[in-house]
Design a protein around this motif. Structure first.
Motif, PDB file in Angstrom:
ATOM      1  N   GLN A  68      -2.506 -17.652  42.721  1.00 26.29           N
ATOM      2  CA  GLN A  68      -3.720 -16.944  42.308  1.00 26.29           C
ATOM      3  C   GLN A  68      -4.020 -17.224  40.838  1.00 26.29           C
ATOM      4  N   MET A  69      -2.979 -17.176  40.019  1.00 24.68           N
ATOM      5  CA  MET A  69      -3.148 -17.445  38.586  1.00 24.68           C
ATOM      6  C   MET A  69      -3.638 -18.868  38.367  1.00 24.68           C
ATOM      7  N   ARG A  70      -3.061 -19.815  39.085  1.00 22.67           N
ATOM      8  CA  ARG A  70      -3.463 -21.217  38.923  1.00 22.67           C
ATOM      9  C   ARG A  70      -4.921 -21.381  39.308  1.00 22.67           C
ATOM     10  N   ALA A  71      -5.322 -20.691  40.373  1.00 17.85           N
ATOM     11  CA  ALA A  71      -6.712 -20.786  40.833  1.00 17.85           C
ATOM     12  C   ALA A  71      -7.652 -20.205  39.776  1.00 17.85           C
ATOM     13  N   LEU A 128      -0.369 -18.190  31.054  1.00 13.29           N
ATOM     14  CA  LEU A 128      -0.468 -16.884  30.390  1.00 13.29           C
ATOM     15  C   LEU A 128      -0.071 -16.919  28.916  1.00 13.29           C
ATOM     16  N   SER A 129      -0.024 -18.105  28.307  1.00 15.59           N
ATOM     17  CA  SER A 129       0.484 -18.235  26.936  1.00 15.59           C
ATOM     18  C   SER A 129      -0.595 -18.018  25.875  1.00 15.59           C
ATOM     19  N   VAL A 150      -5.531 -24.883  35.175  1.00 11.82           N
ATOM     20  CA  VAL A 150      -4.821 -25.799  34.276  1.00 11.82           C
ATOM     21  C   VAL A 150      -3.625 -26.385  35.013  1.00 11.82           C
ATOM     22  N   PRO A 151      -3.230 -27.611  34.663  1.00 10.15           N
ATOM     23  CA  PRO A 151      -2.133 -28.288  35.356  1.00 10.15           C
ATOM     24  C   PRO A 151      -0.741 -27.696  35.136  1.00 10.15           C
ATOM     25  N   ARG A 152      -0.473 -27.209  33.927  1.00  8.85           N
ATOM     26  CA  ARG A 152       0.882 -26.743  33.638  1.00  8.85           C
ATOM     27  C   ARG A 152       1.013 -25.225  33.670  1.00  8.85           C
TER      28      ARG A 152
END
Length: 173
Positions: free
Chosen positions: A86-89, A100-101, A93-95
């Motif tokens: 879900q976060m990637r969606a 969350l940085s 971003v690829p990495r």
DNA sequence: TGAGTGATTGACT
DNA sequence: GTCAATCACTCAT
């Protein structure tokens, strides 16, 4: 705050970087007094103060101190634990290190917007929740806050990170 | 009513 | 390393 778990739906992340702001601090939004925007900070602790910055990013803060004494902690970074897809969606971003940085990144990953301002983060009913840590973070490192203009207490060491999770925090200093 | 400012990020050189 | 994007809010006319 460090070590607390932020939860929304399937997503869970452990907070590893925060910054503190309080009423007598020039960098705090409530420094100039009570206004519609800062109203939530004057309420009881545990509620979300969300604002839009640079015309681009949403920032998540947790109201601290008792009602009437405005203060907040900005959530700047966290380590992804559950709901990575879900976060990637949401981030695109690829990495995973970039998920969350940073405060703007974290808000985007968790789909946090102004609609979340005023949510009670400690209520089980809320769809955005904060769970206190079971074990306190042992290796806490303090430093100066990021992006604060000179003359606005930019040197006070009120940025706190989990020293064992530096790779997941935002700015390296 | 309008100018100035900002608790940032990511694209580009 | 530099820089643009872009908007809510505050303060000064």
């Amino acid at each position: 705050m460090l070590g607390s778990i932020l939860i929304r739906g399937e997503m869970q992340a452990r907070i590893v970087e925060v910054e503190a702001y309080r009423s007598d601090d020039p960098a705090c939004h409530a420094f100039n007094g009570r206004t519609p925007r800062t109203e939530i900070m004057y309420g009881p602790p545990g509620f979300a103060y969300v604002y839009f910055n640079y015309g681009v990013h949403w920032m998540l803060n947790v109201v601290c101190h008792d009602a009437g004494d405005p203060a907040a902690v900005l959530v700047r970074a966290a380590v992804p634990m559950e709901g990575l897809d879900q976060m990637r969606a949401n981030r695109g971003v690829p990495r995973d290190r970039d998920l969350l940085s940073g405060p703007g990144k974290l808000a985007k990953a968790f789909a946090i917007t102004g609609a979340d301002n005023g949510i009670d983060l400690l209520s089980g009913q809320s769809n955005l929740r904060l769970i206190p840590p079971e074990v306190a973070t042992s290796n806490i490192v303090a430093g100066s806050r990021i992006g604060i203009a000179e003359g606005k207490w930019h040197d006070v060491p009120w940025r706190f990170i989990d020293g064992d999770a530096i790779a997941w925090t935002s700015v390296r200093r």
